[in-house]
Design an enzyme around this catalytic site. Structure first.
Site, PDB file in Angstrom:
ATOM      1  CD  GLU A  14       9.899  22.224 -40.749  1.00  0.00           C
ATOM      2  OE1 GLU A  14      10.622  23.245 -40.760  1.00  0.00           O
ATOM      3  OE2 GLU A  14      10.076  21.243 -41.496  1.00  0.00           O
ATOM      4  CB  CYS A  55       7.883   9.684 -41.478  1.00  0.00           C
ATOM      5  SG  CYS A  55       6.817  10.136 -40.098  1.00  0.00           S
ATOM      6  CG  ASN A  79       5.484  20.021 -43.305  1.00  0.00           C
ATOM      7  OD1 ASN A  79       4.797  20.670 -44.087  1.00  0.00           O
ATOM      8  ND2 ASN A  79       6.760  19.778 -43.525  1.00  0.00           N
ATOM      9  CB  CYS A  90       4.219  14.471 -40.157  1.00  0.00           C
ATOM     10  SG  CYS A  90       5.915  13.942 -39.941  1.00  0.00           S
ATOM     11  CB  CYS A 121       2.975   9.566 -40.645  1.00  0.00           C
ATOM     12  SG  CYS A 121       3.278  11.251 -40.053  1.00  0.00           S
ATOM     13  CD  GLU A 132       2.337  12.289 -43.717  1.00  0.00           C
ATOM     14  OE1 GLU A 132       2.703  13.339 -43.135  1.00  0.00           O
ATOM     15  OE2 GLU A 132       3.115  11.587 -44.382  1.00  0.00           O
TER      16      GLU A 132
END
Ligand code: THU
Length: 153
Positions: free
Chosen positions: A64, A106, A62, A73, A109, A75
């Site tokens: 940010e 999530c 990830n 994310c 994803c 993924e």
């Protein structure tokens, strides 16, 4: 470590199976990727590793941003890396979060994983847990999905 879930069934009944060796390799690759996570805001590192149907592995973590919604994310970073290298059909994806047992992708994803499933096959989703990997199907994580084929009517 013996994976939990209907791993064998997945392997034989559907074309989304992965071998025990591949599962471990993907989990290890995801853990390594998590070490590179850029997470100054959540302090919640995540790593992911995808296996293409051609047997190649791509990883992501990830990333940010100070503008929080721009966070990507793990993924999606892994899948984007695979796609950038010319791969559009995924066999499996492993996800790990060192601070959480059995983290699952999530909702967003899940939709992105579903986009790059094999034509007829699904995608195995491998969760990294302290009791060993758990293997699920994207169809179970995202039932009645809306995907590329729905736009080809
Ligand atoms: N995160 C992922 O990378 N993948 C998921 O499936 C769950 C959430 C990240 C996004 C954010 O950087 C942090 O975890 C906390 O939400």
């Amino acid at each position: 470590m013996t994976p939990k879930g209907d791993f064998k069934t997945v392997l034989h009944d559907r074309e989304e199976g992965v071998s025990e060796e591949q599962v471990q390799l993907l989990v290890d690759a995801a853990r390594l990727a998590a070490a590179n996570a850029y997470v100054p805001y959540s302090n919640f590192p995540v790593g992911a590793a995808v296996l293409t149907i051609t047997g190649e592995v791509f990883t992501g973590c990830n990333v940010e941003n100070a503008s929080y919604p721009l966070t990507v994310c793990a993924e999606r970073v892994a899948i984007g890396t695979a796609v950038a290298a010319g791969h559009r059909r995924l066999q499996a994806i492993a996800v790990t979060a060192p601070k959480m047992n059995g983290v699952t992708p999530c909702g967003g994803c899940r939709q992105v994983i579903n986009e790059f499933r094999g034509v007829d096959a699904g995608v195995a989703v491998i969760l990294d847990g302290k009791d060993g990997p758990e293997i699920l199907k994207i169809d179970d994580l995202l039932p009645r999905s809306f995907g590329p084929s729905d736009l080809k009517q």
